[in-house]
Design a protein around this motif. Structure first.
Motif, PDB file in Angstrom:
ATOM      1  N   LYS A   8       7.758  12.593 -18.976  1.00 15.74           N
ATOM      2  CA  LYS A   8       8.979  12.507 -19.790  1.00 15.74           C
ATOM      3  C   LYS A   8      10.137  13.275 -19.159  1.00 15.74           C
ATOM      4  O   LYS A   8      11.295  12.846 -19.198  1.00 15.74           O
ATOM      5  N   TYR A   9       9.818  14.430 -18.549  1.00 13.26           N
ATOM      6  CA  TYR A   9      10.877  15.288 -18.028  1.00 13.26           C
ATOM      7  C   TYR A   9      10.962  15.284 -16.501  1.00 13.26           C
ATOM      8  O   TYR A   9      11.521  16.194 -15.902  1.00 13.26           O
ATOM      9  N   THR A  10      10.338  14.286 -15.887  1.00 14.44           N
ATOM     10  CA  THR A  10      10.441  14.119 -14.444  1.00 14.44           C
ATOM     11  C   THR A  10      11.335  12.913 -14.163  1.00 14.44           C
ATOM     12  O   THR A  10      11.135  11.845 -14.747  1.00 14.44           O
ATOM     13  N   PRO A  11      12.325  13.056 -13.306  1.00  8.03           N
ATOM     14  CA  PRO A  11      13.259  11.949 -13.059  1.00  8.03           C
ATOM     15  C   PRO A  11      12.594  10.775 -12.346  1.00  8.03           C
ATOM     16  O   PRO A  11      11.497  10.899 -11.798  1.00  8.03           O
ATOM     17  N   GLU A  12      13.253   9.666 -12.364  1.00 12.92           N
ATOM     18  CA  GLU A  12      12.770   8.477 -11.666  1.00 12.92           C
ATOM     19  C   GLU A  12      12.602   8.806 -10.187  1.00 12.92           C
ATOM     20  O   GLU A  12      13.454   9.436  -9.566  1.00 12.92           O
ATOM     21  N   GLY A  13      11.457   8.410  -9.633  1.00 12.96           N
ATOM     22  CA  GLY A  13      11.173   8.708  -8.230  1.00 12.96           C
ATOM     23  C   GLY A  13      10.505  10.056  -8.022  1.00 12.96           C
ATOM     24  O   GLY A  13      10.124  10.391  -6.898  1.00 12.96           O
ATOM     25  N   GLY A  14      10.339  10.851  -9.083  1.00  5.13           N
ATOM     26  CA  GLY A  14       9.719  12.171  -8.978  1.00  5.13           C
ATOM     27  C   GLY A  14       8.207  12.080  -8.859  1.00  5.13           C
ATOM     28  O   GLY A  14       7.616  11.003  -8.952  1.00  5.13           O
ATOM     29  N   ARG A  15       7.569  13.252  -8.691  1.00  6.49           N
ATOM     30  CA  ARG A  15       6.113  13.291  -8.486  1.00  6.49           C
ATOM     31  C   ARG A  15       5.417  14.067  -9.597  1.00  6.49           C
ATOM     32  O   ARG A  15       5.955  15.040 -10.139  1.00  6.49           O
ATOM     33  N   ILE A  16       4.197  13.621  -9.917  1.00  2.00           N
ATOM     34  CA  ILE A  16       3.353  14.280 -10.915  1.00  2.00           C
ATOM     35  C   ILE A  16       1.954  14.403 -10.317  1.00  2.00           C
ATOM     36  O   ILE A  16       1.442  13.449  -9.724  1.00  2.00           O
ATOM     37  N   TRP A  17       1.345  15.587 -10.458  1.00  2.79           N
ATOM     38  CA  TRP A  17      -0.001  15.814  -9.945  1.00  2.79           C
ATOM     39  C   TRP A  17      -0.936  16.175 -11.093  1.00  2.79           C
ATOM     40  O   TRP A  17      -0.571  16.917 -12.000  1.00  2.79           O
ATOM     41  N   LEU A  18      -2.176  15.676 -11.019  1.00  2.00           N
ATOM     42  CA  LEU A  18      -3.247  16.077 -11.932  1.00  2.00           C
ATOM     43  C   LEU A  18      -4.396  16.568 -11.062  1.00  2.00           C
ATOM     44  O   LEU A  18      -4.900  15.827 -10.210  1.00  2.00           O
ATOM     45  N   ARG A  19      -4.801  17.840 -11.263  1.00  2.00           N
ATOM     46  CA  ARG A  19      -5.847  18.425 -10.432  1.00  2.00           C
ATOM     47  C   ARG A  19      -7.004  18.957 -11.286  1.00  2.00           C
ATOM     48  O   ARG A  19      -6.778  19.569 -12.327  1.00  2.00           O
ATOM     49  N   PHE A  20      -8.219  18.719 -10.798  1.00  2.00           N
ATOM     50  CA  PHE A  20      -9.419  19.282 -11.414  1.00  2.00           C
ATOM     51  C   PHE A  20     -10.003  20.254 -10.392  1.00  2.00           C
ATOM     52  O   PHE A  20     -10.391  19.869  -9.291  1.00  2.00           O
ATOM     53  N   ILE A  21     -10.068  21.553 -10.792  1.00  2.00           N
ATOM     54  CA  ILE A  21     -10.367  22.609  -9.824  1.00  2.00           C
ATOM     55  C   ILE A  21     -11.526  23.489 -10.296  1.00  2.00           C
ATOM     56  O   ILE A  21     -11.664  23.779 -11.487  1.00  2.00           O
ATOM     57  N   GLY A  22     -12.326  23.912  -9.333  1.00  2.00           N
ATOM     58  CA  GLY A  22     -13.249  25.026  -9.556  1.00  2.00           C
ATOM     59  C   GLY A  22     -14.410  24.774 -10.485  1.00  2.00           C
ATOM     60  O   GLY A  22     -14.914  25.701 -11.104  1.00  2.00           O
ATOM     61  N   LEU A  23     -14.901  23.535 -10.578  1.00  2.00           N
ATOM     62  CA  LEU A  23     -16.089  23.293 -11.395  1.00  2.00           C
ATOM     63  C   LEU A  23     -17.313  23.711 -10.589  1.00  2.00           C
ATOM     64  O   LEU A  23     -17.594  23.137  -9.542  1.00  2.00           O
TER      65      LEU A  23
END
Length: 310
Positions: free
Chosen positions: A226-241
């Protein structure tokens, strides 16, 4: 008086009490001797074990003496504090209910007006393109209304302590795939780059509430989108299991975006109900402000922690 008896016998009270309490005693003793009337005072006494509260009834005894009857009123002071705190909580709860009703009546009315208004306009549409335009508006507002109602119900259940968590085995890869598919559809429409990173683990089975985990992920990712402009990047990370663990509480999740960022003031209230960031590009406030509050409540319920930085 929270002191050994041998220290008290023959001692000057000013070695036992603070200067303020000593002055209080001396003043009331003088007044009692002057008019012959009983005085009643309450005061704290600080010792190594902490602060204690006492009441002294000072009565004339002989020509230049008084008799002071002193007893511990710690329980009464604690009860009084608890009553004051309970009253404050009740008043705050009542205030929040008023805020909730005022906010929700506005939030529900907005998409509902759009649905009703454009439903009536469809019958007078001049061509198929106009019908499609009105239908799209109705669909988007219907989704918004449904999400709003779901958020309200979720928040009500959480605050009433009625939310229960499922405890079952599920595949993390399946959860990741379903969330990625839902988000990919939305980020592609905004020309955003969505990246999922999963630490390599020796197993794929977790135990916990997969539905609530998916809800948390979608709340965080929807906010990022919602708050990232068009062309921006979003990351989802799963860490340390850990390789030896299948408990959901050992999973660390990060959501990152290169959006507009948040002010230090907003960061302090981001997990409060009805808190919404202003989109610095469009100057529009988006959403109901319930998503992050629900997310934090669910994470707390799962025994986890959530934090944010900008």
């Amino acid at each position: 008086l929270r002191h050994p008896v041998e220290e008290l016998i023959g001692a000057d009270g000013r070695t036992i009490y603070s200067a303020e309490v000593s002055d209080l005693f001396v003043r009331n003793i003088r007044e009692c001797l002057a008019d012959g009337k009983i005085r009643e005072i309450e005061y704290p006494l600080d010792v190594e074990s902490g602060r204690h509260y006492f009441q002294a009834r000072i009565a004339p005894y002989e020509k230049n003496k008084v008799l002071a009857l002193i007893h511990d009123i710690g329980d009464r002071v604690r009860w009084s504090k608890e009553l004051i705190e309970a009253k404050a909580r009740a008043e705050e709860s009542d205030r929040m209910k008023s805020v909730f009703l005022a906010t929700m009546s506005h939030e529900i009315r907005t998409p509902l007006n759009a649905i009703v208004g454009f439903s009536k306009l469809i019958s007078s549409a001049e061509n198929a393109e106009e019908v499609q335009q009105y239908t799209d508006i109705i669909d988007s507002n219907s989704d918004l209304l449904l999400q709003l109602i779901n958020d309200i119900l979720d928040l009500s259940k959480i605050e009433a302590g009625k939310t229960t968590l499922a405890e079952s085995a599920f595949a993390l890869s399946g959860t990741v795939e379903s969330v990625e598919a839902m988000m990919r559809q939305q980020t592609d429409a905004k020309n955003q780059v969505f990246t999922v990173e999963v630490d390599k683990v020796e197993h794929d089975r977790l135990v916990g509430d997969e539905g609530r985990l998916r809800q948390i992920l979608m709340n965080l990712l929807s906010n990022a989108m919602k708050y990232t402009p068009e062309g921006g990047r979003i990351w989802l990370r799963f860490i340390g299991l850990p390789a030896h663990s299948n408990a959901l509480e050992h999973l660390r999740i990060e959501v990152e975006d290169d959006g507009y960022g948040m002010t230090p003031e907003f960061l302090k209230t981001i997990f409060d109900s009805f808190t919404r960031a202003e989109n610095s590009t469009t100057n529009k406030v988006q959403g109901t402000g319930l998503g992050m509050s629900i997310t934090k409540s669910l994470v707390d319920l799962m025994g986890g922690t959530i934090e944010v930085e900008s």
